[in-house]
Design a protein around this motif. Structure first.
Motif, PDB file in Angstrom:
ATOM      1  N   TYR A 167       0.719  -1.404  -0.158  1.00 14.65           N
ATOM      2  CA  TYR A 167      -0.234   0.011   0.146  1.00 14.65           C
ATOM      3  C   TYR A 167       0.872   0.593   0.409  1.00 14.65           C
ATOM      4  CZ  TYR A 167      -4.083   3.187   1.383  1.00 14.65           C
ATOM      5  OH  TYR A 167      -4.310   4.448   1.526  1.00 14.65           O
ATOM      6  N   MET A 168       1.003   1.980  -1.025  1.00 17.28           N
ATOM      7  CA  MET A 168       1.246   3.241  -1.378  1.00 17.28           C
ATOM      8  C   MET A 168       0.770   4.628  -1.132  1.00 17.28           C
ATOM      9  SD  MET A 168       3.649   1.993  -4.137  1.00 17.28           S
ATOM     10  CE  MET A 168       5.435   0.788  -4.473  1.00 17.28           C
ATOM     11  N   PRO A 169       1.109   5.550  -1.217  1.00 13.05           N
ATOM     12  CA  PRO A 169       0.235   7.055  -0.768  1.00 13.05           C
ATOM     13  C   PRO A 169      -0.265   7.012  -2.869  1.00 13.05           C
ATOM     14  CG  PRO A 169       2.451   7.353  -0.019  1.00 13.05           C
ATOM     15  CD  PRO A 169       2.953   5.848  -0.689  1.00 13.05           C
ATOM     16  N   GLU A 170       0.042   6.579  -3.659  1.00 17.67           N
ATOM     17  CA  GLU A 170      -1.317   6.912  -4.828  1.00 17.67           C
ATOM     18  C   GLU A 170      -1.499   5.812  -5.354  1.00 17.67           C
ATOM     19  OE1 GLU A 170       3.339   5.869  -5.627  1.00 17.67           O
ATOM     20  OE2 GLU A 170       2.732   7.517  -4.689  1.00 17.67           O
ATOM     21  N   CYS A 171      -0.954   4.286  -4.673  1.00 17.58           N
ATOM     22  CA  CYS A 171      -1.186   2.786  -5.427  1.00 17.58           C
ATOM     23  C   CYS A 171      -1.265   1.383  -4.061  1.00 17.58           C
ATOM     24  CB  CYS A 171      -0.724   2.456  -6.558  1.00 17.58           C
ATOM     25  SG  CYS A 171       0.669   2.450  -6.660  1.00 17.58           S
ATOM     26  N   VAL A 172      -1.438   0.521  -4.994  1.00 15.33           N
ATOM     27  CA  VAL A 172      -1.378  -0.299  -4.407  1.00 15.33           C
ATOM     28  C   VAL A 172      -0.013  -1.028  -5.166  1.00 15.33           C
ATOM     29  CG1 VAL A 172      -2.820  -2.677  -3.605  1.00 15.33           C
ATOM     30  CG2 VAL A 172      -3.512  -0.503  -3.218  1.00 15.33           C
ATOM     31  N   SER A 173       0.525  -2.300  -4.919  1.00 15.15           N
ATOM     32  CA  SER A 173       1.435  -3.018  -5.801  1.00 15.15           C
ATOM     33  C   SER A 173       1.311  -4.352  -5.635  1.00 15.15           C
ATOM     34  CB  SER A 173       2.683  -2.514  -6.413  1.00 15.15           C
ATOM     35  OG  SER A 173       2.810  -3.176  -7.455  1.00 15.15           O
ATOM     36  N   LEU A 174       1.980  -5.306  -6.003  1.00 14.48           N
ATOM     37  CA  LEU A 174       2.644  -6.446  -5.195  1.00 14.48           C
ATOM     38  C   LEU A 174       4.149  -6.615  -5.142  1.00 14.48           C
ATOM     39  CD1 LEU A 174       0.020  -8.208  -7.929  1.00 14.48           C
ATOM     40  CD2 LEU A 174      -0.199  -8.072  -5.173  1.00 14.48           C
ATOM     41  N   GLU A 175       4.394  -7.704  -4.543  1.00 20.30           N
ATOM     42  CA  GLU A 175       5.801  -8.007  -4.801  1.00 20.30           C
ATOM     43  C   GLU A 175       5.401  -9.298  -4.244  1.00 20.30           C
ATOM     44  OE1 GLU A 175       9.451  -5.817  -1.537  1.00 20.30           O
ATOM     45  OE2 GLU A 175       7.844  -7.408  -0.505  1.00 20.30           O
ATOM     46  N   LEU A 176       7.306  -9.983  -4.874  1.00 23.88           N
ATOM     47  CA  LEU A 176       7.091 -11.040  -4.836  1.00 23.88           C
ATOM     48  C   LEU A 176       7.308 -11.590  -3.717  1.00 23.88           C
ATOM     49  CD1 LEU A 176       6.800 -14.719  -6.768  1.00 23.88           C
ATOM     50  CD2 LEU A 176       8.717 -13.730  -7.879  1.00 23.88           C
ATOM     51  N   GLN A 177       7.024 -12.995  -2.911  1.00 23.36           N
ATOM     52  CA  GLN A 177       7.848 -13.445  -2.047  1.00 23.36           C
ATOM     53  C   GLN A 177       9.027 -14.745  -2.501  1.00 23.36           C
ATOM     54  OE1 GLN A 177       4.807 -13.665   0.962  1.00 23.36           O
ATOM     55  NE2 GLN A 177       5.760 -11.980   2.222  1.00 23.36           N
ATOM     56  N   GLU A 178       7.795 -15.127  -2.161  1.00 24.46           N
ATOM     57  CA  GLU A 178       8.301 -17.090  -2.721  1.00 24.46           C
ATOM     58  C   GLU A 178       7.229 -17.988  -3.885  1.00 24.46           C
ATOM     59  OE1 GLU A 178      10.348 -18.302  -0.818  1.00 24.46           O
ATOM     60  OE2 GLU A 178      10.875 -17.020   0.780  1.00 24.46           O
ATOM     61  N   ILE A 179       8.329 -18.789  -4.396  1.00 24.66           N
ATOM     62  CA  ILE A 179       7.715 -19.809  -5.186  1.00 24.66           C
ATOM     63  C   ILE A 179       7.374 -21.072  -4.907  1.00 24.66           C
ATOM     64  CG2 ILE A 179       7.696 -20.543  -7.462  1.00 24.66           C
ATOM     65  CD1 ILE A 179       8.094 -18.116  -8.560  1.00 24.66           C
ATOM     66  N   HIS A 180       6.238 -21.671  -3.821  1.00 25.36           N
ATOM     67  CA  HIS A 180       7.636 -23.318  -3.290  1.00 25.36           C
ATOM     68  C   HIS A 180       6.212 -23.510  -2.556  1.00 25.36           C
ATOM     69  CE1 HIS A 180       5.394 -21.696   0.544  1.00 25.36           C
ATOM     70  NE2 HIS A 180       6.307 -20.063  -0.100  1.00 25.36           N
ATOM     71  N   VAL A 181       6.829 -24.790  -2.540  1.00 25.91           N
ATOM     72  CA  VAL A 181       5.216 -26.102  -2.246  1.00 25.91           C
ATOM     73  C   VAL A 181       4.840 -25.823  -0.907  1.00 25.91           C
ATOM     74  CG1 VAL A 181       5.077 -28.535  -2.605  1.00 25.91           C
ATOM     75  CG2 VAL A 181       6.384 -28.240  -3.952  1.00 25.91           C
ATOM     76  N   PHE A 182       3.947 -25.511  -1.097  1.00 24.21           N
ATOM     77  CA  PHE A 182       2.786 -25.219  -0.240  1.00 24.21           C
ATOM     78  C   PHE A 182       2.509 -26.817   0.594  1.00 24.21           C
ATOM     79  CE2 PHE A 182      -0.620 -21.237   0.899  1.00 24.21           C
ATOM     80  CZ  PHE A 182      -0.422 -21.810   2.101  1.00 24.21           C
TER      81      PHE A 182
END
Length: 143
Positions: free
Chosen positions: A128-143
């Motif tokens: 959550y940023m002042p002007e927008c929302v965006s995504l950040e990749l964390q992981e790609i893993h077996v859940f």
């Protein structure tokens, strides 16, 4: 540049953004998928690492004789061991290293591999940023 989403985006809107990212992987556009999300240095993602983790079903160093896995169509994936997992989990906001940015939620999304839904899961921070929302990749893993 990472995806720019409206401040009032719904859970479904967030999940649709992740589906767009998955479609980039389906087309093996790893460079575009990499740039679709913010990248925190902690996770050390590169387009090549994303590809290798997917090819190896969560393991980078796979035997070349073993089947490679590839992201395939969301719309055509067959269920395997239940429905695919797609969840947005809001929590108490916490500061991010990007100035004036908060992490307000996490998303977990199963990846369709070789025509079937898998338990290889991508996780994202919702920023959550002042002007927008965006995504950040964390992981790609077996859940």
């Amino acid at each position: 540049m990472p995806v720019i989403l409206p401040l009032d985006i719904s859970d479904e809107g967030l999940l649709e953004s992740v589906r767009t990212w998955v479609r980039l992987l389906e087309e093996e556009r790893y460079e575009d998928a990499f740039h679709f999300t913010y990248q925190h240095p902690y996770y050390a993602w590169t387009p090549e690492l994303m590809r290798d983790v997917i090819y190896g079903y969560g393991i980078v160093e796979m035997d070349p004789e073993v089947e490679k896995f590839k992201v395939t169509s969301i719309d055509e994936a067959k269920e395997r061991n239940g429905s695919p997992y797609a969840d947005v989990d809001f929590h108490m906001p916490r500061k991010h290293s990007i100035e004036n940015t908060l992490i307000v939620a996490e998303i977990w999304f199963s990846l369709p591999l070789n025509g079937e839904w898998s338990d290889l899961t991508a996780s994202f921070n919702v920023l959550y940023m002042p002007e927008c929302v965006s995504l950040e990749l964390q992981e790609i893993h077996v859940f």
